[in-house]
Design an enzyme around this catalytic site. Structure first.
Site, PDB file in Angstrom:
ATOM      1  N   TYR A   1       1.874  47.669  -8.794  1.00 37.48           N
ATOM      2  CA  TYR A   1       2.435  47.869  -7.458  1.00 37.48           C
ATOM      3  C   TYR A   1       1.319  48.404  -6.556  1.00 37.48           C
ATOM      4  O   TYR A   1       1.476  49.399  -5.858  1.00 37.48           O
ATOM      5  CB  TYR A   1       3.615  48.836  -7.480  1.00 37.48           C
ATOM      6  CG  TYR A   1       4.717  48.472  -8.448  1.00 37.48           C
ATOM      7  CD1 TYR A   1       5.747  47.619  -8.082  1.00 37.48           C
ATOM      8  CD2 TYR A   1       4.726  48.997  -9.744  1.00 37.48           C
ATOM      9  CE1 TYR A   1       6.760  47.293  -8.977  1.00 37.48           C
ATOM     10  CE2 TYR A   1       5.726  48.679 -10.645  1.00 37.48           C
ATOM     11  CZ  TYR A   1       6.738  47.822 -10.260  1.00 37.48           C
ATOM     12  OH  TYR A   1       7.723  47.502 -11.150  1.00 37.48           O
TER      13      TYR A   1
ATOM     14  N   GLN B   1       1.035  54.550   3.120  1.00 34.81           N
ATOM     15  CA  GLN B   1       1.670  55.856   3.026  1.00 34.81           C
ATOM     16  C   GLN B   1       1.900  56.397   4.432  1.00 34.81           C
ATOM     17  O   GLN B   1       1.149  56.116   5.365  1.00 34.81           O
ATOM     18  CB  GLN B   1       0.798  56.812   2.213  1.00 34.81           C
ATOM     19  CG  GLN B   1       0.606  56.406   0.763  1.00 34.81           C
ATOM     20  CD  GLN B   1       1.899  56.460  -0.054  1.00 34.81           C
ATOM     21  OE1 GLN B   1       2.852  57.153   0.316  1.00 34.81           O
ATOM     22  NE2 GLN B   1       1.935  55.722  -1.155  1.00 34.81           N
TER      23      GLN B   1
ATOM     24  N   CYS C   1      11.607  70.342  18.354  1.00 37.35           N
ATOM     25  CA  CYS C   1      11.863  69.082  19.061  1.00 37.35           C
ATOM     26  C   CYS C   1      13.065  69.212  19.985  1.00 37.35           C
ATOM     27  O   CYS C   1      14.127  69.695  19.560  1.00 37.35           O
ATOM     28  CB  CYS C   1      12.105  67.959  18.046  1.00 37.35           C
ATOM     29  SG  CYS C   1      12.408  66.356  18.822  1.00 37.35           S
TER      30      CYS C   1
ATOM     31  N   ASP D   1       3.112  52.548  -8.920  1.00 34.10           N
ATOM     32  CA  ASP D   1       3.603  53.085  -7.650  1.00 34.10           C
ATOM     33  C   ASP D   1       4.680  52.156  -7.100  1.00 34.10           C
ATOM     34  O   ASP D   1       4.476  51.439  -6.118  1.00 34.10           O
ATOM     35  CB  ASP D   1       2.430  53.215  -6.668  1.00 34.10           C
ATOM     36  CG  ASP D   1       2.843  53.801  -5.327  1.00 34.10           C
ATOM     37  OD1 ASP D   1       3.978  54.302  -5.208  1.00 34.10           O
ATOM     38  OD2 ASP D   1       2.032  53.742  -4.380  1.00 34.10           O
TER      39      ASP D   1
ATOM     40  N   CYS E   1      19.194  63.570  17.410  1.00 29.32           N
ATOM     41  CA  CYS E   1      18.435  62.540  16.706  1.00 29.32           C
ATOM     42  C   CYS E   1      18.703  62.617  15.203  1.00 29.32           C
ATOM     43  O   CYS E   1      18.758  63.705  14.624  1.00 29.32           O
ATOM     44  CB  CYS E   1      16.947  62.742  16.994  1.00 29.32           C
ATOM     45  SG  CYS E   1      15.864  61.641  16.076  1.00 29.32           S
TER      46      CYS E   1
ATOM     47  N   CYS F   1      15.459  63.947  11.831  1.00 32.74           N
ATOM     48  CA  CYS F   1      15.142  65.213  11.160  1.00 32.74           C
ATOM     49  C   CYS F   1      16.425  65.997  10.928  1.00 32.74           C
ATOM     50  O   CYS F   1      17.302  66.033  11.784  1.00 32.74           O
ATOM     51  CB  CYS F   1      14.180  66.052  12.000  1.00 32.74           C
ATOM     52  SG  CYS F   1      12.519  65.365  12.164  1.00 32.74           S
TER      53      CYS F   1
ATOM     54  N   CYS G   1       8.202  63.574  19.917  1.00 34.52           N
ATOM     55  CA  CYS G   1       8.453  63.457  18.482  1.00 34.52           C
ATOM     56  C   CYS G   1       7.402  64.294  17.748  1.00 34.52           C
ATOM     57  O   CYS G   1       6.265  63.857  17.586  1.00 34.52           O
ATOM     58  CB  CYS G   1       8.397  61.996  18.017  1.00 34.52           C
ATOM     59  SG  CYS G   1       8.751  61.800  16.249  1.00 34.52           S
TER      60      CYS G   1
ATOM     61  N   CYS H   1       8.482  57.497  -4.603  1.00 36.85           N
ATOM     62  CA  CYS H   1       9.159  57.974  -3.404  1.00 36.85           C
ATOM     63  C   CYS H   1      10.629  58.276  -3.689  1.00 36.85           C
ATOM     64  O   CYS H   1      11.391  58.536  -2.767  1.00 36.85           O
ATOM     65  CB  CYS H   1       9.047  56.936  -2.279  1.00 36.85           C
ATOM     66  SG  CYS H   1       9.767  55.336  -2.696  1.00 36.85           S
TER      67      CYS H   1
END
Length: 430
Positions: free
Chosen positions: A294, A267, A77, A362, A83, A86, A161, A388
Site C-alpha cells: 500500500y 498524509q 475558531c 499502510d 461546523c 472539529c 479555519c 488510520c
C-alpha cells in the site's frame, strides 16, 4: 361499513417542546461527546461538568453549561459548535491528547493486546495541507464554500479555519470563484479536494453532474480562467485535468521529488508524515530486503530504499507510475521495484516474501486482512503497520500475534486535530 379504527401511522414524535434534564458528565464518548449515565451523549461537554440537556434518547443537545471543567478552554475558531469539522476545540490540549492515547490503548485491549504505547505525536494547528471543501450555489461569480454542519447536510460558509495551512485559508476567495461555474446542472454538489503542494494549490473537484454531459465548454473556460486568476497550480474534474500551470504539482518525499497525479493521497500534515516516516525508518534499520505494501506515491518507499532494496505495491496504478517516474531523480537508492497490484484480491503471498525480512504495510481504513494473513504465513521477521483506523489495525495485529509476532511498540499520531480520529504506527517482531 367504515372501520372506526384510526389510520395506522409510523412512530410519532411527542408534541410540545423537547424535555430538559440535568446531567453529570462522567467521561468522554468515542466520538468526542461528553458521556453521562444512561448512557447519554452531550456534545461540547467535558468530564466533571454538569449540564442541562435537551432532547430524548441517547443523543442530546447542550442547553446550558451549569459548571465548567478547569480543562475547558476558549475554542480558537469562530465556527466551532456549528461546523462539523472539529468536536474538541474546547478541551485543553494535554488532556485531549491523553484521551486520544487512552482510546488507542483501549482499542488494542479489546483485542487482548498489551504493548508499549509511546507519547502521542500531535500535529500543530494551521498545518493541514489537505482539506475537502463543499460548494453550494451562490452568485454567478462566487459560490458558497465551507464544511458541513454538525449532524446536518447544510453548509457552514467558512472564513477561518485554524487547522488548515494559512495558504489554504488565504485562497478561500479564489476557491469560491473557482467553484462558481460548477452549478450548470441542479444535481451538482461539488466538493473541492484541495492539496497544498510545492507549486501551490492542487484542486480535484468531484460531485459535478456528468450524466448530462458534464461541465460545458463555457463552464470549463470559466473554470480555467478562475484557476489562472487565483494562482492555482492545477484543477481537475474527477481526475481529468481542466487547468494546469507550467509545472505539475509535486512534493518531496524523503530523497525524491514526486509529481502527483490528480487526487493523489498524501498524509494530512507534513509534520505527521515526517514523524511517521522517521519512526518507520528507525524500525526498518538492518533490513536486507523490504516490501512496502500500500505504498501510494512513495511516502515511505524512497527513504526505505536508502536502507535496502524495496519492492513496492499499491492498487492505484497512477500512484505507482508517479513513484516509478520519481526514481530517476533520486540517486543513491539501493533499488526499487514497483508494481500496481490489488492487495485485497491479490495480496503478496507468503512465498513471494521468501527473501523479505521487513514488511511495511499502510492500508486504507478497511485494514489489511488478506495481506496480514499472508504476512502471518511468511518467514518475515519484522512487520511495521501504519494505520488510520485502530480498530482494523487491532484485528490485523491479532492475526500477526497468533502467528508468532509480538507488537513491541506503537506510536500514536494525531494529524486530525480536535477530532476523535487517531492514527498509529506499530512495530511487530517474531
Amino acid at each position: 361499513m367504515q372501520s372506526s379504527k384510526p389510520p395506522r401511522r409510523g412512530p410519532q414524535r411527542p408534541a410540545g417542546p423537547e424535555p430538559e434534564t440535568e446531567v453529570a458528565i462522567l467521561d468522554m464518548g468515542g466520538e468526542g461527546d461528553g458521556l453521562a449515565e444512561g448512557p447519554v451523549y452531550v456534545p461540547f461537554t467535558l468530564p466533571g461538568e454538569r449540564a442541562r440537556v435537551r432532547g430524548r434518547g441517547e443523543r442530546r443537545q447542550l442547553a446550558e453549561l451549569l459548571s465548567a471543567s478547569p480543562e475547558r478552554v476558549e475554542p480558537p475558531c469562530p465556527h466551532f459548535g456549528t461546523c462539523g469539522g472539529c468536536a474538541l476545540q474546547h478541551w485543553e490540549m494535554a488532556s485531549y491528547l491523553a484521551w486520544k492515547r487512552e482510546r488507542l490503548i483501549g482499542t488494542l485491549a479489546r483485542q487482548h493486546i498489551e504493548t508499549e504505547v509511546l507519547p502521542i505525536f500531535a500535529s500543530p494547528p494551521a498545518s493541514r495541507r489537505r482539506v475537502a471543501l463543499h460548494a453550494r450555489q451562490g452568485s454567478r461569480d462566487a459560490a458558497r464554500l465551507g464544511y458541513k454542519m454538525r449532524a446536518s447536510w447544510d453548509l457552514v460558509t467558512i472564513e477561518a479555519c485554524p487547522i488548515a495551512d494559512p495558504r489554504i485559508v488565504a485562497a478561500l476567495p479564489a476557491l469560491r470563484r473557482l467553484a462558481a461555474p460548477l452549478f450548470e446542472h441542479p444535481k451538482s454538489a461539488p466538493t473541492l479536494h484541495v492539496t497544498l503542494t510545492d507549486q501551490g494549490l492542487d484542486v480535484d473537484i468531484s460531485g459535478v453532474e456528468r450524466k448530462s454531459g458534464g461541465l460545458s465548454a463555457d463552464g470549463r473556460m470559466r473554470l480555467a480562467q478562475a484557476a489562472a486568476e487565483g494562482g492555482l497550480a492545477r484543477v481537475s474534474l474527477d481526475g481529468e485535468i481542466a487547468y494546469m500551470d507550467q509545472q505539475a504539482p509535486s512534493v518531496r518525499l524523503g530523497p525524491a521529488r514526486v509529481f502527483l497525479p490528480p487526487g493523489a493521497f498524501l498524509q494530512a500534515t507534513p509534520q505527521a508524515e515526517a514523524a511517521m516516516r522517521a519512526f518507520v525508518i528507525e524500525a526498518a534499520q538492518g533490513a536486507a530486503q523490504i516490501a512496502d505494501l500500500y505504498c501510494g506515491v512513495g511516502t515511505f518507499t524512497f527513504a526505505l530504499a536508502e536502507i535496502a532494496p524495496v519492492y513496492a505495491a499499491d492498487g492505484a496504478a497512477e500512484a505507482v507510475r508517479a513513484l516509478t517516474t520519481a526514481l530517476a531523480g533520486a540517486p543513491g537508492l539501493k533499488g526499487v521495484r514497483a508494481e500496481a497490484r490489488d492487495l485485497v484480491r491479490r495480496p503478496i503471498l507468503a512465498e513471494e516474501l521468501r527473501k523479505t525480512d521487513v514488511v511495511v504495510f499502510d492500508p486504507p481504513r478497511a485494514g489489511a486482512a488478506e495481506q496480514s494473513a499472508e504476512i502471518a504465513r511468511s518467514a518475515v521477521g519484522r512487520a511495521i503497520g501504519v494505520s488510520c483506523n485502530p480498530a482494523t489495525f487491532g484485528r490485523d495485529a491479532r492475526t500477526l500475534i497468533e502467528a508468532g509476532f509480538r507488537l513491541v511498540r506503537v506510536l500514536p499520531v494525531d494529524q486530525f486535530l480536535w477530532s476523535p480520529h487517531v492514527e498509529l504506527v506499530g512495530v511487530f517482531e517474531r
